[in-house]
Design a protein around this motif. Structure first.
Motif, PDB file in Angstrom:
ATOM      1  N   MET A 133       6.699  -0.322   5.176  1.00  0.00           N
ATOM      2  CA  MET A 133       5.730   0.692   5.578  1.00  0.00           C
ATOM      3  C   MET A 133       5.003   0.199   6.822  1.00  0.00           C
ATOM      4  N   GLU A 134       4.938   1.033   7.832  1.00  0.00           N
ATOM      5  CA  GLU A 134       4.254   0.657   9.070  1.00  0.00           C
ATOM      6  C   GLU A 134       2.737   0.742   8.893  1.00  0.00           C
ATOM      7  N   ASP A 135       2.044  -0.271   9.409  1.00  0.00           N
ATOM      8  CA  ASP A 135       0.579  -0.276   9.417  1.00  0.00           C
ATOM      9  C   ASP A 135      -0.009  -0.013   8.030  1.00  0.00           C
ATOM     10  N   SER A 136       0.596  -0.593   7.027  1.00  0.00           N
ATOM     11  CA  SER A 136       0.104  -0.379   5.668  1.00  0.00           C
ATOM     12  C   SER A 136      -0.733  -1.568   5.218  1.00  0.00           C
ATOM     13  N   SER A 137      -1.735  -1.288   4.401  1.00  0.00           N
ATOM     14  CA  SER A 137      -2.586  -2.346   3.869  1.00  0.00           C
ATOM     15  C   SER A 137      -1.888  -3.014   2.701  1.00  0.00           C
ATOM     16  N   PRO A 138      -2.311  -4.227   2.348  1.00  0.00           N
ATOM     17  CA  PRO A 138      -1.754  -4.881   1.156  1.00  0.00           C
ATOM     18  C   PRO A 138      -1.914  -4.018  -0.089  1.00  0.00           C
ATOM     19  N   HIS A 139      -2.999  -3.273  -0.184  1.00  0.00           N
ATOM     20  CA  HIS A 139      -3.242  -2.417  -1.341  1.00  0.00           C
ATOM     21  C   HIS A 139      -2.203  -1.308  -1.423  1.00  0.00           C
ATOM     22  N   ARG A 140      -1.900  -0.690  -0.293  1.00  0.00           N
ATOM     23  CA  ARG A 140      -0.893   0.363  -0.276  1.00  0.00           C
ATOM     24  C   ARG A 140       0.491  -0.185  -0.588  1.00  0.00           C
ATOM     25  N   ARG A 141       0.760  -1.392  -0.121  1.00  0.00           N
ATOM     26  CA  ARG A 141       2.075  -1.996  -0.356  1.00  0.00           C
ATOM     27  C   ARG A 141       2.271  -2.284  -1.845  1.00  0.00           C
ATOM     28  N   LEU A 142       1.258  -2.851  -2.487  1.00  0.00           N
ATOM     29  CA  LEU A 142       1.372  -3.126  -3.925  1.00  0.00           C
ATOM     30  C   LEU A 142       1.480  -1.815  -4.699  1.00  0.00           C
ATOM     31  N   ALA A 143       0.718  -0.806  -4.308  1.00  0.00           N
ATOM     32  CA  ALA A 143       0.792   0.486  -4.981  1.00  0.00           C
ATOM     33  C   ALA A 143       2.184   1.091  -4.841  1.00  0.00           C
ATOM     34  N   ALA A 144       2.758   0.999  -3.644  1.00  0.00           N
ATOM     35  CA  ALA A 144       4.097   1.551  -3.415  1.00  0.00           C
ATOM     36  C   ALA A 144       5.143   0.810  -4.232  1.00  0.00           C
ATOM     37  N   PHE A 145       4.977  -0.501  -4.361  1.00  0.00           N
ATOM     38  CA  PHE A 145       5.924  -1.317  -5.124  1.00  0.00           C
ATOM     39  C   PHE A 145       5.880  -0.942  -6.603  1.00  0.00           C
ATOM     40  N   VAL A 146       4.684  -0.823  -7.157  1.00  0.00           N
ATOM     41  CA  VAL A 146       4.535  -0.446  -8.570  1.00  0.00           C
ATOM     42  C   VAL A 146       5.118   0.943  -8.803  1.00  0.00           C
ATOM     43  N   ALA A 147       4.764   1.885  -7.942  1.00  0.00           N
ATOM     44  CA  ALA A 147       5.236   3.256  -8.107  1.00  0.00           C
ATOM     45  C   ALA A 147       6.756   3.345  -7.999  1.00  0.00           C
ATOM     46  N   ALA A 148       7.342   2.584  -7.089  1.00  0.00           N
ATOM     47  CA  ALA A 148       8.800   2.624  -6.902  1.00  0.00           C
ATOM     48  C   ALA A 148       9.527   2.160  -8.149  1.00  0.00           C
ATOM     49  N   ASN A 149       8.953   1.193  -8.851  1.00  0.00           N
ATOM     50  CA  ASN A 149       9.577   0.690 -10.075  1.00  0.00           C
ATOM     51  C   ASN A 149       9.481   1.670 -11.236  1.00  0.00           C
ATOM     52  N   LEU A 150       8.633   2.681 -11.088  1.00  0.00           N
ATOM     53  CA  LEU A 150       8.408   3.621 -12.174  1.00  0.00           C
ATOM     54  C   LEU A 150       8.823   5.036 -11.797  1.00  0.00           C
ATOM     55  N   GLN A 156      -5.222   2.757  -4.347  1.00  0.00           N
ATOM     56  CA  GLN A 156      -5.036   3.968  -3.562  1.00  0.00           C
ATOM     57  C   GLN A 156      -6.363   4.685  -3.411  1.00  0.00           C
ATOM     58  N   SER A 157      -6.547   5.282  -2.256  1.00  0.00           N
ATOM     59  CA  SER A 157      -7.763   6.041  -2.026  1.00  0.00           C
ATOM     60  C   SER A 157      -7.739   7.313  -2.852  1.00  0.00           C
ATOM     61  N   GLU A 158      -8.869   7.829  -3.179  1.00  0.00           N
ATOM     62  CA  GLU A 158      -8.951   9.062  -3.985  1.00  0.00           C
ATOM     63  C   GLU A 158      -8.220  10.196  -3.274  1.00  0.00           C
ATOM     64  N   GLY A 159      -7.402  10.899  -4.023  1.00  0.00           N
ATOM     65  CA  GLY A 159      -6.678  12.032  -3.453  1.00  0.00           C
ATOM     66  C   GLY A 159      -5.294  11.688  -2.938  1.00  0.00           C
ATOM     67  N   GLU A 160      -4.982  10.400  -2.832  1.00  0.00           N
ATOM     68  CA  GLU A 160      -3.652  10.033  -2.369  1.00  0.00           C
ATOM     69  C   GLU A 160      -2.622  10.350  -3.436  1.00  0.00           C
ATOM     70  N   ALA A 161      -1.484  10.893  -3.011  1.00  0.00           N
ATOM     71  CA  ALA A 161      -0.431  11.261  -3.948  1.00  0.00           C
ATOM     72  C   ALA A 161       0.582  10.149  -4.066  1.00  0.00           C
ATOM     73  N   ILE A 162       1.093   9.948  -5.256  1.00  0.00           N
ATOM     74  CA  ILE A 162       2.161   8.974  -5.482  1.00  0.00           C
ATOM     75  C   ILE A 162       3.485   9.683  -5.296  1.00  0.00           C
ATOM     76  N   GLN A 163       4.311   9.130  -4.458  1.00  0.00           N
ATOM     77  CA  GLN A 163       5.609   9.758  -4.210  1.00  0.00           C
ATOM     78  C   GLN A 163       6.577   9.389  -5.319  1.00  0.00           C
TER      79      GLN A 163
END
Length: 217
Positions: free
Chosen positions: A85-102, A210-217
Motif C-alpha cells: 500500500m502506498e503511503d500507508s501508516s503502520p496501523h493501516r498495514r496491520l488492519a489490511a493484513f488482518v482483514a486479508a486473512n479473514l 482504522q479511522s471511524e467510517g473506514e470500510a474493510i475491503q
C-alpha cells in the motif's frame, strides 16, 4: 482442469513440471483425502506416468510435504499482498493484513479441507511437522514485525517478549475466525469476520487500527 478431470501437464521446464505435479496432488487430496492421493491417482490427474513423478519426487511423502508447503506459502503470500500500500501508516498495514486473512481467497472451503487433512497428520510425520512449524513461525514473525511498527508509531516501546506474546495472541484470533469462516461462511455477513478480528486486535494492543467510517475491503 482438462476433460476427464486431468490437468494438462506443461512441458515448460523442470520447476514448472514440478509445480504441476504439486497442483495435481492438491486436487487429489481435496477430493479423496491423503490416503486416496496415491501416486497412481496423482499421475492420472496430471496426465503423466508414475515413473515421471518419481523423477521429481522420490516418494509420495516427499510430494505430500511439498504440497503442504505450497498451501502454507500461498496463504501467507496472499495475506502479505495486502501490505503493498502506498503511503500507508503502520496501523493501516496491520488492519489490511488482518482483514486479508479473514476474507476470500484465504477463507475458502477447499483450502480449509486441504489444511485440515494435512494438520491431522502433522504429529505423526516429522517432515510435515517441520514444514508446519516453518510456516507458522514465518507468519508469526510477520505479525510481530507489523505490531512493532504500530506500537513504535504510537510512541510505545515493547520488549521482544511482549511482541512475541502479542503475535501469538493475534495469530490465535486470526486462526479461530478463519476456521469459522471456512466452516460456516454463510452464517456471517460481508466483512463481519474481518471487523470482529480487527476489534479483537485493537483490544489486545490498545490501539485504533482504522479511522471511524473506514470500510474493510
Amino acid at each position: 482442469m482438462t476433460e476427464g478431470g486431468r490437468r494438462k501437464f506443461r512441458r515448460e521446464g523442470e520447476e514448472r513440471r514440478r509445480q504441476d505435479l504439486i497442483e495435481a496432488t492438491l486436487d487429489c487430496v481435496a477430493e479423496h483425502g491423503l490416503e486416496g492421493a496415491t501416486v497412481r491417482a496423482i499421475a492420472l490427474r496430471a496426465g503423466v506416468t508414475a515413473g515421471l513423478i518419481r523423477h521429481y519426487f522420490p516418494g509420495k511423502e516427499d510430494l505430500l510435504q511439498a504440497a503442504y508447503a505450497t498451501i502454507v506459502k500461498r496463504m501467507t503470500e496472499q495475506a502479505k499482498a495486502a501490505l503493498v500500500m502506498e503511503d500507508s501508516s503502520p496501523h493501516r498495514r496491520l488492519a489490511a493484513f488482518v482483514a486479508a486473512n479473514l476474507a476470500a481467497p484465504i477463507i475458502d472451503v477447499r483450502i480449509f479441507s486441504l489444511w485440515a487433512g494435512f494438520i491431522g497428520r502433522v504429529h505423526a510425520d516429522p517432515d510435515l511437522a517441520a514444514t508446519h512449524r516453518e510456516g507458522y513461525l514465518g507468519f508469526r514473525d510477520e505479525v510481530e514485525a507489523l505490531v512493532a511498527e504500530v506500537l513504535a508509531a504510537d510512541g510505545r516501546t515493547a520488549t521482544q517478549s511482549e511482541l512475541r506474546r502479542h503475535a501469538i495472541a493475534i495469530n490465535a484470533v486470526i486462526d479461530g475466525l478463519w476456521i469459522e469462516g471456512c466452516m460456516a461462511g454463510e452464517m456471517f455477513g460481508a466483512g463481519e469476520l474481518a471487523h470482529t478480528g480487527l476489534e479483537a486486535v485493537e483490544a489486545l494492543l490498545g490501539v485504533e487500527l482504522q479511522s471511524e467510517g473506514e470500510a474493510i475491503q
